[in-house]
Design a protein around this motif. Sequence first.
Motif, PDB file in Angstrom:
ATOM      1  N   LEU A  92      12.337  -5.207  12.509  1.00 54.79           N
ATOM      2  CA  LEU A  92      10.966  -5.665  12.253  1.00 54.79           C
ATOM      3  C   LEU A  92      10.145  -4.541  11.626  1.00 54.79           C
ATOM      4  CD1 LEU A  92       9.164  -8.099  12.489  1.00 54.79           C
ATOM      5  CD2 LEU A  92       8.512  -7.372  14.795  1.00 54.79           C
ATOM      6  N   ALA A  93      10.358  -3.306  12.070  1.00 56.67           N
ATOM      7  CA  ALA A  93       9.672  -2.163  11.463  1.00 56.67           C
ATOM      8  C   ALA A  93      10.055  -2.016   9.998  1.00 56.67           C
ATOM      9  CB  ALA A  93      10.011  -0.889  12.233  1.00 56.67           C
ATOM     10  N   LEU A  94      11.337  -2.170   9.691  1.00 56.94           N
ATOM     11  CA  LEU A  94      11.806  -2.078   8.311  1.00 56.94           C
ATOM     12  C   LEU A  94      11.209  -3.186   7.457  1.00 56.94           C
ATOM     13  CD1 LEU A  94      13.622  -0.946   6.078  1.00 56.94           C
ATOM     14  CD2 LEU A  94      15.516  -2.277   7.038  1.00 56.94           C
ATOM     15  N   GLY A 130       4.763  -3.687   3.009  1.00 55.50           N
ATOM     16  CA  GLY A 130       3.537  -2.920   2.833  1.00 55.50           C
ATOM     17  C   GLY A 130       2.645  -2.890   4.056  1.00 55.50           C
ATOM     18  N   GLU A 131       3.073  -3.512   5.153  1.00 52.77           N
ATOM     19  CA  GLU A 131       2.304  -3.516   6.397  1.00 52.77           C
ATOM     20  C   GLU A 131       2.700  -2.289   7.222  1.00 52.77           C
ATOM     21  OE1 GLU A 131      -0.006  -5.631   7.083  1.00 52.77           O
ATOM     22  OE2 GLU A 131       0.338  -7.225   5.619  1.00 52.77           O
ATOM     23  N   VAL A 132       2.256  -1.117   6.760  1.00 51.67           N
ATOM     24  CA  VAL A 132       2.744   0.134   7.322  1.00 51.67           C
ATOM     25  C   VAL A 132       2.299   0.332   8.767  1.00 51.67           C
ATOM     26  CG1 VAL A 132       2.791   2.638   7.021  1.00 51.67           C
ATOM     27  CG2 VAL A 132       2.786   1.157   5.028  1.00 51.67           C
ATOM     28  N   HIS A 192       8.296   8.576   7.222  1.00 53.44           N
ATOM     29  CA  HIS A 192       7.825   8.197   5.890  1.00 53.44           C
ATOM     30  C   HIS A 192       6.666   7.207   5.970  1.00 53.44           C
ATOM     31  CE1 HIS A 192      11.935   9.404   3.979  1.00 53.44           C
ATOM     32  NE2 HIS A 192      11.160  10.433   4.240  1.00 53.44           N
ATOM     33  N   ASP A 193       6.709   6.278   6.927  1.00 52.34           N
ATOM     34  CA  ASP A 193       5.592   5.347   7.100  1.00 52.34           C
ATOM     35  C   ASP A 193       4.344   6.077   7.602  1.00 52.34           C
ATOM     36  OD1 ASP A 193       6.899   3.110   6.190  1.00 52.34           O
ATOM     37  OD2 ASP A 193       7.597   2.482   8.159  1.00 52.34           O
ATOM     38  N   SER A 230       0.645   6.419   5.744  1.00 52.07           N
ATOM     39  CA  SER A 230      -0.632   6.178   6.429  1.00 52.07           C
ATOM     40  C   SER A 230      -1.482   7.440   6.531  1.00 52.07           C
ATOM     41  CB  SER A 230      -0.377   5.632   7.839  1.00 52.07           C
ATOM     42  OG  SER A 230       0.281   4.394   7.787  1.00 52.07           O
ATOM     43  N   GLN A 231      -1.015   8.523   5.891  1.00 49.93           N
ATOM     44  CA  GLN A 231      -1.721   9.810   5.855  1.00 49.93           C
ATOM     45  C   GLN A 231      -1.916  10.399   7.256  1.00 49.93           C
ATOM     46  OE1 GLN A 231      -5.293   9.107   3.570  1.00 49.93           O
ATOM     47  NE2 GLN A 231      -4.186   9.173   1.629  1.00 49.93           N
ATOM     48  N   LYS A 232      -0.966  10.135   8.128  1.00 49.10           N
ATOM     49  CA  LYS A 232      -0.970  10.749   9.458  1.00 49.10           C
ATOM     50  C   LYS A 232      -0.043  11.959   9.393  1.00 49.10           C
ATOM     51  CE  LYS A 232      -1.840   6.298  11.702  1.00 49.10           C
ATOM     52  NZ  LYS A 232      -1.391   5.290  12.694  1.00 49.10           N
ATOM     53  N   ASP A 233      -0.571  13.011   8.770  1.00 45.33           N
ATOM     54  CA  ASP A 233       0.264  14.140   8.394  1.00 45.33           C
ATOM     55  C   ASP A 233       0.850  14.881   9.599  1.00 45.33           C
ATOM     56  OD1 ASP A 233      -0.263  13.540   5.779  1.00 45.33           O
ATOM     57  OD2 ASP A 233      -1.955  14.918   5.614  1.00 45.33           O
ATOM     58  N   GLU A 234       0.048  15.092  10.633  1.00 48.08           N
ATOM     59  CA  GLU A 234       0.530  15.834  11.784  1.00 48.08           C
ATOM     60  C   GLU A 234       1.657  15.088  12.494  1.00 48.08           C
ATOM     61  OE1 GLU A 234       1.061  18.999  14.167  1.00 48.08           O
ATOM     62  OE2 GLU A 234      -0.258  18.881  12.405  1.00 48.08           O
ATOM     63  N   GLU A 235       1.457  13.766  12.704  1.00 49.90           N
ATOM     64  CA  GLU A 235       2.508  12.956  13.331  1.00 49.90           C
ATOM     65  C   GLU A 235       3.740  12.893  12.442  1.00 49.90           C
ATOM     66  OE1 GLU A 235       1.347   9.188  15.147  1.00 49.90           O
ATOM     67  OE2 GLU A 235      -0.756   9.799  14.908  1.00 49.90           O
TER      68      GLU A 235
END
Length: 614
Positions: A512-514, A520-522, A557-558, A562-567
Amino acid sequence: MKHDDKLSMKKLEIISDHLQKASSLSCNHLSICPQIDPDGGGIHTILKSTCLIATSKSNEKIVESSIKQGDEIMSCPAVAIALDEPLRSLRCAYCVRPLYFHKAQTNNRSSGLCSKCFVVSICEECKAQGVDIWHEGSGECLALSCLVSAHCKIFGNHGSNDEQDEEREKQKKEKFRISQITVSEEMANLVDSSYIITIRIMIRRWNDCERLKKSPLPPIQWTLFDQLYVQDIGDSENSTTTIDEKKTYNAAITKLCQIMREKFVWNKDDEHGNMTNWISKHEFDVVLGKVIGCGHAITDVTVSLGCQSLGRAIFLEHSFYNHCCTPNAFISCDIPSEKLESASMKSRGYHQCALISRLHCARKNICNGEQITISYIPTSGLDRIERRQRLLESYGFICNCNACDFDTKVGDISWGRKLEDHICLPEGSDVEILRQIQFSSNEELLQIRQRKLQNSIEGSNIMSTSSIDGDDSDIMLELHNCIATIKMNQRGIKNQGIPKSHEVSIEAHRLLALAYSLAGEVNLAIEQYEIFLDAVLAIKELYDPVALASSLLAYAHDLATSQKDEEYRIKLSLAYDYAKSALGVHHSFVRNIEKQMQKSASTQDRNMKRQKRK
């Protein structure tokens, strides 16, 4: 004889004595075996460091010095390989490197496929070492051609006794004569991989014993090969093979031996008249039993989950380990992504004309007095009953490792029961239909991803923009249907009360994540990956570390999208740790993650410097 040579021979006698004592064991495999250097260098233990030489305790092999997590324990070349049918014309049948490395072969799919046996392809690097000459001169090409011919005669003409069938057979032979290449290649693609490996091993042994043709391939220790476990292939009274299956198999192998004897006899009246003694159904049965019982999967972990299987092989020195459902070592195939020119690659045990398999300490440090174990079945979150059933059906024994026999063992009882609580299937539950749905969904998602990649490559072509837009719409529709199917699968899992860490529950979240990621539903994909990761970490001892690293990489990569660079950096580092422990620092998959980490660190440094300037 030098003093070192005498010492080496003495060591060999001691280890050979252990081998003889263990030769009668069918399920308990050895973990260390000797290998003689053909150039006269004395004994060479497969384990790289001499301090890791094991001692015998009952039928186990125990390490005498601790091995750290991520350390390479040993490496060995494949004895013989058989690639899956779609890949036989795309990869070398000796080193498994893709043929598209060579510009001359880019536009010709079958340019490397042998035009006589249609079973193996040979890359330019292996040809430069004389493998193509050995393939034909050793009789391997002829033997594989006989295998294809026998398969055609038995399975293509089974039960044709009346005049109509005889006429049909004449027409078939005429068609075969007119278009021999097409029919031969089609028939070769239908031959079972186990038969191909068996024939290739028999040919190599015959050549080595008779010293007929010097091989550019790595040497094989045939005394070690004779110690391999032989799987029952249907001749015993306790076999589940049906009478019809036995008759078909016996007819096929008898015909194969007949064809091979006819082809391999040069002159019945000369001194070589006994050269076909090695061609017998009994010998074929024994080798095939070893191939089935000790065969390893060839996997390329650098590609997507579901596309990693390339074929099967026999890795001789890796065939002597005991099984454990929570193993402390992991076997991986090391397929070089470049030419073997650098001295560093050669020093790491690569061979120009062979696929190398490596064993790494994967889970934790292997302490002094502990034996090395691997898993004979995929570690994916199966419960105890499922694991025991698969091992009993495939290998003929009931597993009594710490994860399976925790009711009767003195130590680690609470750990084993706690582990089982996360995955134990409720009584009466049926997961086979759920698995089939997930397998189909995974295949569909992989095809969709391939189409999206193709569209992105062709997107620069203005003339094809309209057709790409139409295909994108079809892809989105297929993705929504696939998401609905996976959600329905999850409802079935929930209705049966299947635990969240069982294989089917974990796989449903990964799929489901893939699917969300491709659509595009990141943010929705990240939610599913979080559930997936929590479920896997609860049973990480029972889950493949490389598969976990692959999913963590997709998760990262997801997060980057989402620009969650630290995570993103945290998950990337976690993926690197799991991959490195199972594959080692030199594996291309690990190096790829390391490059992404370095790129992320460089980007972070530039951003920090930019902020300081402001």
